[in-house]
Design a protein around this motif. Structure first.
Motif, PDB file in Angstrom:
ATOM      1  N   MET A  30       8.158 -16.958   8.213  1.00 17.41           N
ATOM      2  CA  MET A  30       7.296 -18.145   7.943  1.00 17.41           C
ATOM      3  C   MET A  30       8.176 -18.742   6.581  1.00 17.41           C
ATOM      4  SD  MET A  30       3.298 -18.812   6.641  1.00 17.41           S
ATOM      5  CE  MET A  30       2.790 -17.065   7.470  1.00 17.41           C
ATOM      6  N   LYS A  31       8.389 -19.913   6.829  1.00 12.39           N
ATOM      7  CA  LYS A  31       9.016 -20.714   5.628  1.00 12.39           C
ATOM      8  C   LYS A  31       8.028 -21.082   4.532  1.00 12.39           C
ATOM      9  CE  LYS A  31      13.037 -21.927   8.014  1.00 12.39           C
ATOM     10  NZ  LYS A  31      14.342 -22.844   8.020  1.00 12.39           N
ATOM     11  N   THR A  32       8.255 -21.141   3.354  1.00 12.77           N
ATOM     12  CA  THR A  32       7.159 -21.390   2.357  1.00 12.77           C
ATOM     13  C   THR A  32       6.783 -22.720   2.420  1.00 12.77           C
ATOM     14  OG1 THR A  32       9.071 -21.523   0.684  1.00 12.77           O
ATOM     15  CG2 THR A  32       7.977 -19.230   0.804  1.00 12.77           C
ATOM     16  N   GLU A  33       7.830 -23.566   2.807  1.00 11.73           N
ATOM     17  CA  GLU A  33       7.504 -25.016   2.686  1.00 11.73           C
ATOM     18  C   GLU A  33       6.614 -25.347   3.677  1.00 11.73           C
ATOM     19  OE1 GLU A  33      11.638 -24.805   4.423  1.00 11.73           O
ATOM     20  OE2 GLU A  33      10.682 -23.874   2.916  1.00 11.73           O
ATOM     21  N   PHE A  34       6.524 -24.302   4.691  1.00  4.45           N
ATOM     22  CA  PHE A  34       5.499 -24.697   5.925  1.00  4.45           C
ATOM     23  C   PHE A  34       4.161 -23.763   5.988  1.00  4.45           C
ATOM     24  CE2 PHE A  34       9.769 -25.886   7.642  1.00  4.45           C
ATOM     25  CZ  PHE A  34       9.635 -27.028   7.693  1.00  4.45           C
ATOM     26  N   CYS A  35       4.193 -23.113   5.039  1.00  5.31           N
ATOM     27  CA  CYS A  35       3.059 -22.098   4.746  1.00  5.31           C
ATOM     28  C   CYS A  35       1.624 -22.993   4.620  1.00  5.31           C
ATOM     29  CB  CYS A  35       3.155 -21.269   3.531  1.00  5.31           C
ATOM     30  SG  CYS A  35       1.807 -20.102   3.416  1.00  5.31           S
ATOM     31  N   LYS A  36       0.762 -22.778   5.263  1.00  7.00           N
ATOM     32  CA  LYS A  36      -0.490 -23.359   5.271  1.00  7.00           C
ATOM     33  C   LYS A  36      -1.785 -22.550   4.912  1.00  7.00           C
ATOM     34  CE  LYS A  36       0.870 -27.239   6.556  1.00  7.00           C
ATOM     35  NZ  LYS A  36       0.987 -28.392   5.519  1.00  7.00           N
ATOM     36  N   VAL A  37      -1.420 -21.326   4.487  1.00  7.59           N
ATOM     37  CA  VAL A  37      -2.579 -20.423   3.617  1.00  7.59           C
ATOM     38  C   VAL A  37      -3.263 -21.160   2.648  1.00  7.59           C
ATOM     39  CG1 VAL A  37      -2.852 -18.273   2.548  1.00  7.59           C
ATOM     40  CG2 VAL A  37      -1.154 -18.251   4.152  1.00  7.59           C
ATOM     41  N   ASP A  38      -2.523 -21.982   1.892  1.00  2.98           N
ATOM     42  CA  ASP A  38      -3.437 -22.435   0.792  1.00  2.98           C
ATOM     43  C   ASP A  38      -4.213 -23.729   1.498  1.00  2.98           C
ATOM     44  OD1 ASP A  38      -1.327 -24.231   1.739  1.00  2.98           O
ATOM     45  OD2 ASP A  38      -1.298 -25.509  -0.033  1.00  2.98           O
ATOM     46  N   GLU A  39      -4.126 -24.386   2.615  1.00  2.00           N
ATOM     47  CA  GLU A  39      -5.049 -25.098   3.371  1.00  2.00           C
ATOM     48  C   GLU A  39      -5.965 -24.310   3.820  1.00  2.00           C
ATOM     49  OE1 GLU A  39      -6.245 -28.510   4.909  1.00  2.00           O
ATOM     50  OE2 GLU A  39      -4.383 -28.467   3.672  1.00  2.00           O
ATOM     51  N   ALA A  40      -5.873 -23.413   4.486  1.00  2.00           N
ATOM     52  CA  ALA A  40      -7.224 -22.636   4.891  1.00  2.00           C
ATOM     53  C   ALA A  40      -7.861 -21.953   3.707  1.00  2.00           C
ATOM     54  CB  ALA A  40      -6.475 -21.162   5.588  1.00  2.00           C
ATOM     55  N   LEU A  41      -7.327 -21.627   2.687  1.00  2.00           N
ATOM     56  CA  LEU A  41      -8.067 -21.149   1.522  1.00  2.00           C
ATOM     57  C   LEU A  41      -9.018 -22.258   0.941  1.00  2.00           C
ATOM     58  CD1 LEU A  41      -5.684 -18.552  -0.178  1.00  2.00           C
ATOM     59  CD2 LEU A  41      -7.696 -17.957   1.142  1.00  2.00           C
ATOM     60  N   SER A  42      -8.272 -23.244   0.955  1.00  2.00           N
ATOM     61  CA  SER A  42      -8.944 -24.401   0.257  1.00  2.00           C
ATOM     62  C   SER A  42     -10.337 -24.680   1.020  1.00  2.00           C
ATOM     63  CB  SER A  42      -8.220 -25.829   0.276  1.00  2.00           C
ATOM     64  OG  SER A  42      -8.096 -26.426   1.640  1.00  2.00           O
ATOM     65  N   ILE A  43     -10.461 -24.342   2.280  1.00  2.00           N
ATOM     66  CA  ILE A  43     -11.777 -24.584   3.125  1.00  2.00           C
ATOM     67  C   ILE A  43     -12.775 -23.550   2.835  1.00  2.00           C
ATOM     68  CG2 ILE A  43     -12.486 -24.823   5.561  1.00  2.00           C
ATOM     69  CD1 ILE A  43      -9.836 -25.963   6.044  1.00  2.00           C
ATOM     70  N   LEU A  44     -12.213 -22.395   2.586  1.00  2.00           N
ATOM     71  CA  LEU A  44     -13.109 -21.041   2.404  1.00  2.00           C
ATOM     72  C   LEU A  44     -13.329 -20.586   1.118  1.00  2.00           C
ATOM     73  CD1 LEU A  44     -11.588 -18.936   5.240  1.00  2.00           C
ATOM     74  CD2 LEU A  44     -13.415 -20.282   5.490  1.00  2.00           C
ATOM     75  N   VAL A  45     -12.502 -20.983   0.086  1.00  2.00           N
ATOM     76  CA  VAL A  45     -12.638 -20.485  -1.363  1.00  2.00           C
ATOM     77  C   VAL A  45     -13.850 -21.099  -1.717  1.00  2.00           C
ATOM     78  CG1 VAL A  45     -11.767 -21.477  -3.499  1.00  2.00           C
ATOM     79  CG2 VAL A  45     -10.231 -19.972  -1.908  1.00  2.00           C
ATOM     80  N   GLY A  46     -14.464 -20.240  -2.563  1.00  2.00           N
ATOM     81  CA  GLY A  46     -15.739 -20.340  -3.474  1.00  2.00           C
ATOM     82  C   GLY A  46     -16.566 -19.185  -3.287  1.00  2.00           C
ATOM     83  N   LYS A  47     -17.569 -19.031  -4.074  1.00  2.00           N
ATOM     84  CA  LYS A  47     -18.549 -18.181  -4.067  1.00  2.00           C
ATOM     85  C   LYS A  47     -19.616 -17.982  -2.759  1.00  2.00           C
ATOM     86  CE  LYS A  47     -21.895 -15.993  -7.009  1.00  2.00           C
ATOM     87  NZ  LYS A  47     -23.180 -16.284  -8.356  1.00  2.00           N
ATOM     88  N   TRP A  48     -19.739 -19.375  -2.358  1.00  2.00           N
ATOM     89  CA  TRP A  48     -21.044 -19.645  -1.428  1.00  2.00           C
ATOM     90  C   TRP A  48     -20.381 -19.802  -0.215  1.00  2.00           C
ATOM     91  CZ3 TRP A  48     -25.035 -17.679  -3.464  1.00  2.00           C
ATOM     92  CH2 TRP A  48     -25.361 -17.788  -4.756  1.00  2.00           C
ATOM     93  N   LYS A  49     -19.314 -20.380   0.042  1.00  2.00           N
ATOM     94  CA  LYS A  49     -18.986 -20.829   1.606  1.00  2.00           C
ATOM     95  C   LYS A  49     -19.013 -19.521   2.469  1.00  2.00           C
ATOM     96  CE  LYS A  49     -16.632 -25.144   0.651  1.00  2.00           C
ATOM     97  NZ  LYS A  49     -15.469 -25.827   0.660  1.00  2.00           N
ATOM     98  N   PRO A  50     -17.951 -18.369   2.093  1.00  2.00           N
ATOM     99  CA  PRO A  50     -18.095 -17.372   2.902  1.00  2.00           C
ATOM    100  C   PRO A  50     -19.677 -16.806   3.335  1.00  2.00           C
ATOM    101  CG  PRO A  50     -16.478 -17.100   1.167  1.00  2.00           C
ATOM    102  CD  PRO A  50     -17.437 -18.143   0.864  1.00  2.00           C
ATOM    103  N   ILE A  51     -20.366 -16.848   2.288  1.00  2.00           N
ATOM    104  CA  ILE A  51     -22.042 -16.392   2.392  1.00  2.00           C
ATOM    105  C   ILE A  51     -22.655 -17.340   3.437  1.00  2.00           C
ATOM    106  CG2 ILE A  51     -23.923 -15.804   1.346  1.00  2.00           C
ATOM    107  CD1 ILE A  51     -22.389 -15.026  -1.031  1.00  2.00           C
ATOM    108  N   ILE A  52     -22.538 -18.568   3.207  1.00  2.00           N
ATOM    109  CA  ILE A  52     -23.068 -19.703   4.040  1.00  2.00           C
ATOM    110  C   ILE A  52     -22.573 -19.224   5.424  1.00  2.00           C
ATOM    111  CG2 ILE A  52     -22.912 -22.042   4.744  1.00  2.00           C
ATOM    112  CD1 ILE A  52     -23.030 -22.501   1.663  1.00  2.00           C
ATOM    113  N   LEU A  53     -21.269 -19.163   5.715  1.00  2.00           N
ATOM    114  CA  LEU A  53     -20.646 -19.023   7.195  1.00  2.00           C
ATOM    115  C   LEU A  53     -21.292 -17.764   7.723  1.00  2.00           C
ATOM    116  CD1 LEU A  53     -17.056 -20.227   6.501  1.00  2.00           C
ATOM    117  CD2 LEU A  53     -18.947 -21.380   7.791  1.00  2.00           C
ATOM    118  N   LEU A  54     -21.187 -16.709   6.798  1.00  2.00           N
ATOM    119  CA  LEU A  54     -21.757 -15.128   7.330  1.00  2.00           C
ATOM    120  C   LEU A  54     -23.535 -15.477   7.791  1.00  2.00           C
ATOM    121  CD1 LEU A  54     -21.536 -12.202   7.443  1.00  2.00           C
ATOM    122  CD2 LEU A  54     -22.395 -12.035   5.123  1.00  2.00           C
TER     123      LEU A  54
END
Length: 117
Positions: free
Chosen positions: A1-25
């Motif tokens: 995976m080339k770093t310029e094409f990495c979308k981990v930050d995109e995924a994390l931006s949706i899930l990051v936070g204290k509450w979102k994972p708990i809401i989803l759970l």
């Protein structure tokens, strides 16, 4: 995976936070929930923060929001079809988090043992 094409930050931006994972759970485990039910399941979250987190998840098409035209208004939240694709990701993150917690506890125990000699 080339770093310029990495979308981990995109995924994390949706899930990051204290509450979102708990809401989803809660939504994955309980199914469809009303706002008041979610609030009751998370007593430490403010109404303003819950509203904000739900709106962000809805904007990203992770959850569905259904408003029923009645008085008082009835609003229900559930995992969207697209949002269901997150379940394996959250499961792997949970497993990694559990393993990491165990790893760090073992590391602290080793450090404490070394310091006691």
């Amino acid at each position: 995976m080339k770093t310029e094409f990495c979308k981990v930050d995109e995924a994390l931006s949706i899930l990051v936070g204290k509450w979102k994972p708990i809401i989803l759970l809660h939504l994955f485990n309980e199914g469809t929930l009303r706002f008041s039910e979610l609030k009751r399941l998370m007593p430490d979250i403010t109404q303003k923060m819950l509203t904000k987190q739900l709106r962000e998840l809805e904007t990203e098409d992770i959850i569905d929001r259904v408003v029923y035209p009645q008085v008082p208004p009835k609003v229900e939240y559930s995992i969207s079809e697209y949002g269901k694709s997150l379940q394996p990701v959250l499961n792997v993150m949970h497993e990694w988090g559990s393993a990491h917690t165990k790893h760090m506890q073992e590391k602290r125990n080793r450090k404490n043992l070394e310091q006691s000699y």
